[in-house]
Design a protein around this motif. Structure first.
Motif, PDB file in Angstrom:
ATOM      1  N   VAL A  14       3.360  49.868   0.828  1.00  7.17           N
ATOM      2  CA  VAL A  14       2.129  49.234   0.349  1.00  7.17           C
ATOM      3  C   VAL A  14       1.418  50.222  -0.591  1.00  7.17           C
ATOM      4  O   VAL A  14       1.328  51.416  -0.305  1.00  7.17           O
ATOM      5  N   ASN A  15       0.957  49.726  -1.705  1.00  7.55           N
ATOM      6  CA  ASN A  15       0.283  50.515  -2.750  1.00  7.55           C
ATOM      7  C   ASN A  15       1.212  51.565  -3.363  1.00  7.55           C
ATOM      8  O   ASN A  15       0.761  52.441  -4.096  1.00  7.55           O
ATOM      9  N   GLY A  16       2.497  51.509  -3.019  1.00 11.09           N
ATOM     10  CA  GLY A  16       3.460  52.440  -3.613  1.00 11.09           C
ATOM     11  C   GLY A  16       3.302  53.871  -3.148  1.00 11.09           C
ATOM     12  O   GLY A  16       3.773  54.812  -3.807  1.00 11.09           O
ATOM     13  N   ILE A  17       2.649  54.088  -1.980  1.00 11.79           N
ATOM     14  CA  ILE A  17       2.460  55.473  -1.536  1.00 11.79           C
ATOM     15  C   ILE A  17       3.802  56.049  -1.059  1.00 11.79           C
ATOM     16  O   ILE A  17       4.721  55.304  -0.723  1.00 11.79           O
ATOM     17  N   GLY A  18       3.901  57.354  -1.028  1.00  7.29           N
ATOM     18  CA  GLY A  18       5.138  57.989  -0.581  1.00  7.29           C
ATOM     19  C   GLY A  18       5.261  59.388  -1.139  1.00  7.29           C
ATOM     20  O   GLY A  18       4.384  59.857  -1.872  1.00  7.29           O
ATOM     21  N   GLU A  19       6.353  60.043  -0.784  1.00  5.01           N
ATOM     22  CA  GLU A  19       6.601  61.420  -1.253  1.00  5.01           C
ATOM     23  C   GLU A  19       6.335  61.530  -2.758  1.00  5.01           C
ATOM     24  O   GLU A  19       6.739  60.652  -3.529  1.00  5.01           O
ATOM     25  N   ARG A  20       5.725  62.582  -3.178  1.00  5.87           N
ATOM     26  CA  ARG A  20       5.431  62.892  -4.596  1.00  5.87           C
ATOM     27  C   ARG A  20       4.751  61.711  -5.312  1.00  5.87           C
ATOM     28  O   ARG A  20       3.659  61.319  -4.949  1.00  5.87           O
ATOM     29  N   ALA A  21       5.462  61.104  -6.276  1.00 10.85           N
ATOM     30  CA  ALA A  21       4.862  59.998  -7.043  1.00 10.85           C
ATOM     31  C   ALA A  21       4.959  58.678  -6.296  1.00 10.85           C
ATOM     32  O   ALA A  21       4.569  57.630  -6.808  1.00 10.85           O
ATOM     33  N   GLY A  22       5.504  58.699  -5.104  1.00 16.02           N
ATOM     34  CA  GLY A  22       5.522  57.496  -4.276  1.00 16.02           C
ATOM     35  C   GLY A  22       6.836  56.721  -4.328  1.00 16.02           C
ATOM     36  O   GLY A  22       7.827  57.144  -4.929  1.00 16.02           O
ATOM     37  N   ASN A  23       6.802  55.585  -3.636  1.00 10.09           N
ATOM     38  CA  ASN A  23       7.975  54.710  -3.508  1.00 10.09           C
ATOM     39  C   ASN A  23       7.728  53.433  -4.317  1.00 10.09           C
ATOM     40  O   ASN A  23       6.619  53.202  -4.781  1.00 10.09           O
ATOM     41  N   ALA A  24       8.744  52.592  -4.374  1.00  6.88           N
ATOM     42  CA  ALA A  24       8.569  51.286  -5.021  1.00  6.88           C
ATOM     43  C   ALA A  24       7.452  50.558  -4.270  1.00  6.88           C
ATOM     44  O   ALA A  24       7.397  50.566  -3.051  1.00  6.88           O
ATOM     45  N   CYS A  25       6.578  49.927  -5.041  1.00  5.97           N
ATOM     46  CA  CYS A  25       5.385  49.314  -4.465  1.00  5.97           C
ATOM     47  C   CYS A  25       5.704  47.901  -3.963  1.00  5.97           C
ATOM     48  O   CYS A  25       6.239  47.076  -4.716  1.00  5.97           O
ATOM     49  N   LEU A  26       5.384  47.654  -2.714  1.00  8.47           N
ATOM     50  CA  LEU A  26       5.728  46.370  -2.081  1.00  8.47           C
ATOM     51  C   LEU A  26       5.171  45.191  -2.882  1.00  8.47           C
ATOM     52  O   LEU A  26       5.897  44.254  -3.235  1.00  8.47           O
ATOM     53  N   GLU A  27       3.875  45.247  -3.153  1.00  9.70           N
ATOM     54  CA  GLU A  27       3.258  44.060  -3.744  1.00  9.70           C
ATOM     55  C   GLU A  27       3.734  43.803  -5.173  1.00  9.70           C
ATOM     56  O   GLU A  27       3.870  42.657  -5.593  1.00  9.70           O
ATOM     57  N   GLU A  28       4.046  44.886  -5.900  1.00 11.37           N
ATOM     58  CA  GLU A  28       4.535  44.693  -7.267  1.00 11.37           C
ATOM     59  C   GLU A  28       5.939  44.111  -7.233  1.00 11.37           C
ATOM     60  O   GLU A  28       6.279  43.195  -7.990  1.00 11.37           O
ATOM     61  N   PHE A  29       6.760  44.629  -6.331  1.00 11.19           N
ATOM     62  CA  PHE A  29       8.132  44.125  -6.231  1.00 11.19           C
ATOM     63  C   PHE A  29       8.138  42.648  -5.822  1.00 11.19           C
ATOM     64  O   PHE A  29       8.797  41.813  -6.447  1.00 11.19           O
ATOM     65  N   VAL A  30       7.369  42.329  -4.785  1.00  9.73           N
ATOM     66  CA  VAL A  30       7.378  40.956  -4.257  1.00  9.73           C
ATOM     67  C   VAL A  30       6.831  39.976  -5.303  1.00  9.73           C
ATOM     68  O   VAL A  30       7.405  38.895  -5.513  1.00  9.73           O
ATOM     69  N   MET A  31       5.762  40.353  -5.992  1.00 12.68           N
ATOM     70  CA  MET A  31       5.195  39.427  -6.972  1.00 12.68           C
ATOM     71  C   MET A  31       6.093  39.316  -8.204  1.00 12.68           C
ATOM     72  O   MET A  31       6.153  38.256  -8.827  1.00 12.68           O
ATOM     73  N   ALA A  32       6.806  40.385  -8.547  1.00 15.85           N
ATOM     74  CA  ALA A  32       7.749  40.287  -9.674  1.00 15.85           C
ATOM     75  C   ALA A  32       8.864  39.295  -9.323  1.00 15.85           C
ATOM     76  O   ALA A  32       9.272  38.474 -10.149  1.00 15.85           O
ATOM     77  N   LEU A  33       9.330  39.358  -8.069  1.00 15.02           N
ATOM     78  CA  LEU A  33      10.365  38.394  -7.648  1.00 15.02           C
ATOM     79  C   LEU A  33       9.808  36.981  -7.699  1.00 15.02           C
ATOM     80  O   LEU A  33      10.488  36.044  -8.127  1.00 15.02           O
TER      81      LEU A  33
END
Ligand code: KIV
Ligand code: ZN
Length: 514
Positions: free
Chosen positions: A228-247
């Motif tokens: 969620v919000n793309g948080i994660g190590e360093r620059a973060g992970n793939a962002c849930l909401e962006e991925f889901v809405m792109a799909l």
């Protein structure tokens, strides 16, 4: 339509973001909300890394029903034992074990030959399979691994019982077209790939984690790891909401479905942001304050004539209620409770009472209380178990001819700490007084103040970043008085430091051999 499994790692990789550590209760609250959001898998933590992590995983495994609960483990028995123990009460447990397969990681980090790595990977998967039915294996630094070796490892771990093969772009190095080709080569080069689900886990170092995840799905991946919000190590992970809405928005290009209830996106994003104290940038796709704001006259005119001229999705589709209901002092407990329920908050009677008391304080100071005020009220005034230190009182003397002086009183259980200090300005004086009262040496790295809602009596939210013992801790505080919000933010950051200290005090030493 093919289904893509959403594996959420907000509570594991997300929590690895510097300054994002959460209390066990906060993790549970987020896990419950992730369940409402409809994620398929919740990675609850890395149990062997600390007793705090173990406790968090156990609590989530016990209380959250619906999603699969995953726990992370390196390819060593003690990690796998700890993951299995943490998942004992889970409805659907999954052990996620990982081992690096890239030449650079094998040579310099693991100091193992490829054959040793292969053997260890197989042994660990087999060991994990004896503990739970569902095992996921990640060849760490997958995208920098050599394809023939990777295919050998994957084939053997599938034979050993892994049912999900997750290819991580650990350092966020790959690019969408390259990644798609890489994954196709893995599918072609692994004879038993049809016996497992292909998953991806993309980091955002070059800003393409979501693009890489989408390319991966087109290439055959059917599980995507996101936060969620793309948080994660360093620059973060793939962002849930962006991925889901792109799909969802470009379903013509990606004809795949997910189990996500997109109307829960807005709440979830706000909850994670306020819990860890990371503000959502105004221009962030999907959940930023400006994501649906049209400023230019031409755009406004177009939207008024036909919404789709400038809007590719509606705010309602991501749970942003455009008809923001405004509450006031006379809304009463009933109205307050209903609005919180509509926003996705489920509070106990006691929590509701605490939040309502705070709501009345805010409603007294400002006439209109907006949804964003409610998010702040709920997240800042509940879940206080992590807040071992409380701000009881503060007083400021300040002006353009006097030296700003602050007095603070803090409590921790039965203990009281009271001190006064001067500073360059009133905020500096408060921070100095808190430091002095607690005998602390903290360095202020960042101080941000922003209005949460419109109007002169807007609720102000302050975010501070402190360096304590060489680590960064973020804190947030809210109030209609920005000096009070500043004091609360500072105390909140100190409490996070204390939570971190408690969580790591007995932390297991990392095992350099893996
Ligand atoms: O980025 C990474 O490689 C990871 C693994 C543990 C999946 O987080
Ligand atoms: Zn990762």
């Amino acid at each position: 339509m093919d289904r893509v499994v959403i594996f959420d790692t907000t509570l594991r990789d997300g929590e690895q973001s510097p300054g994002a550590s959460m209390s066990v209760e906060q993790k549970l609250e987020i896990a419950v909300q992730l369940g409402r959001l409809g994620v398929d898998v919740i990675e609850a933590g890395f149990p062997v890394s600390s007793p705090h992590q173990l406790e968090g995983c156990k609590l989530i495994a016990k209380q959250v029903r619906g999603p699969t609960i995953a726990a992370l483990a390196r390819a060593v028995e003690k990690d796998i034992d700890s993951a299995a123990e943490s998942l004992r009460d889970a409805e659907r447990p999954r052990i996620h074990t990982f081992l690096a397969t890239s030449p650079i990681h094998m040579q310099y980090k693991l100091r193992k030959s490829p054959e040793e790595v292969l053997e260890l990977a197989v042994r660990s998967v087999r060991y994990a399979r004896n503990k739970v039915a569902e095992v996921e294996f990640s060849p760490e630094d997958g995208t920098r691994s050599e394809i023939p070796f990777l295919c050998r490892v994957i084939e053997k771990v599938i034979d050993a019982g892994a049912r999900i093969i997750n290819v991580p772009d650990t350092v966020g190095y790959t690019m969408p077209t390259e990644f798609a080709e890489f994954l196709r080569a893995i599918i072609e080069g692994t004879p038993n790939m049809d016996k497992a689900v292909l998953s991806v886990h993309c980091h955002n170092d070059l800003g393409v984690a979501v693009a890489n995840s989408l390319a991966a799905v087109r290439a055959g991946a059917r599980q995507v790891e996101v936060t969620v919000n793309g948080i994660g190590e360093r620059a973060g992970n793939a962002c849930l909401e962006e991925f889901v809405m792109a799909l969802s928005v470009r379903n013509d290009l990606h004809p795949y479905s997910t189990g996500i209830n997109t109307k829960q996106i807005w709440n979830t994003s706000r909850l994670v942001s306020t819990t860890i104290g990371f503000p959502i940038p105004r221009n962030k796709p999907i959940t930023g304050e400006n994501a649906f704001a049209h400023e230019s006259g031409i755009h406004q005119d177009g939207v008024l004539k036909k919404r789709e001229t400038y809007e590719i999705m509606t705010p309602e589709s991501v749970g942003r209620d455009s008809s923001q209901l405004v509450l006031g002092r006379h809304s009463g407990l009933h109205g307050f409770r209903n609005r919180l329920a509509e926003l996705g908050f489920e509070l106990s009677e006691e929590e509701l009472k605490t939040a309502y008391d705070q709501f009345l304080v805010v409603a007294d100071r400002k006439k209109e209380v907006y949804d964003d005020d409610l998010y702040v009220i709920v997240s800042h005034h509940l879940g206080r178990s992590a807040d071992t230190i409380n701000l009881e009182y503060f007083n400021i003397i300040s002006g353009n001819v006097s030296v700003p002086t602050a007095t603070v009183r803090l409590t921790m259980g039965e203990e009281r700490f009271e001190e006064a200090a001067t500073g360059d300005g009133p905020v500096d004086a408060i921070f100095n007084a808190i430091d002095r009262a607690l005998g602390l040496t903290a360095q202020l790295l960042e101080y941000v103040v922003q209005a949460v809602t419109p109007g002169r009596q807007a609720m102000g939210e302050v975010s501070v970043s402190l360096s304590i013992d060489g680590r960064k801790f973020v804190g947030r505080g809210a109030s209609t008085d920005i000096l009070e919000a500043s004091a609360r933010a500072y105390v909140n950051a100190v409490n996070r430091w204390k939570t971190f200290q408690a969580a790591t005090r007995t932390e297991t030493e990392s095992d350099d051999t893996v």
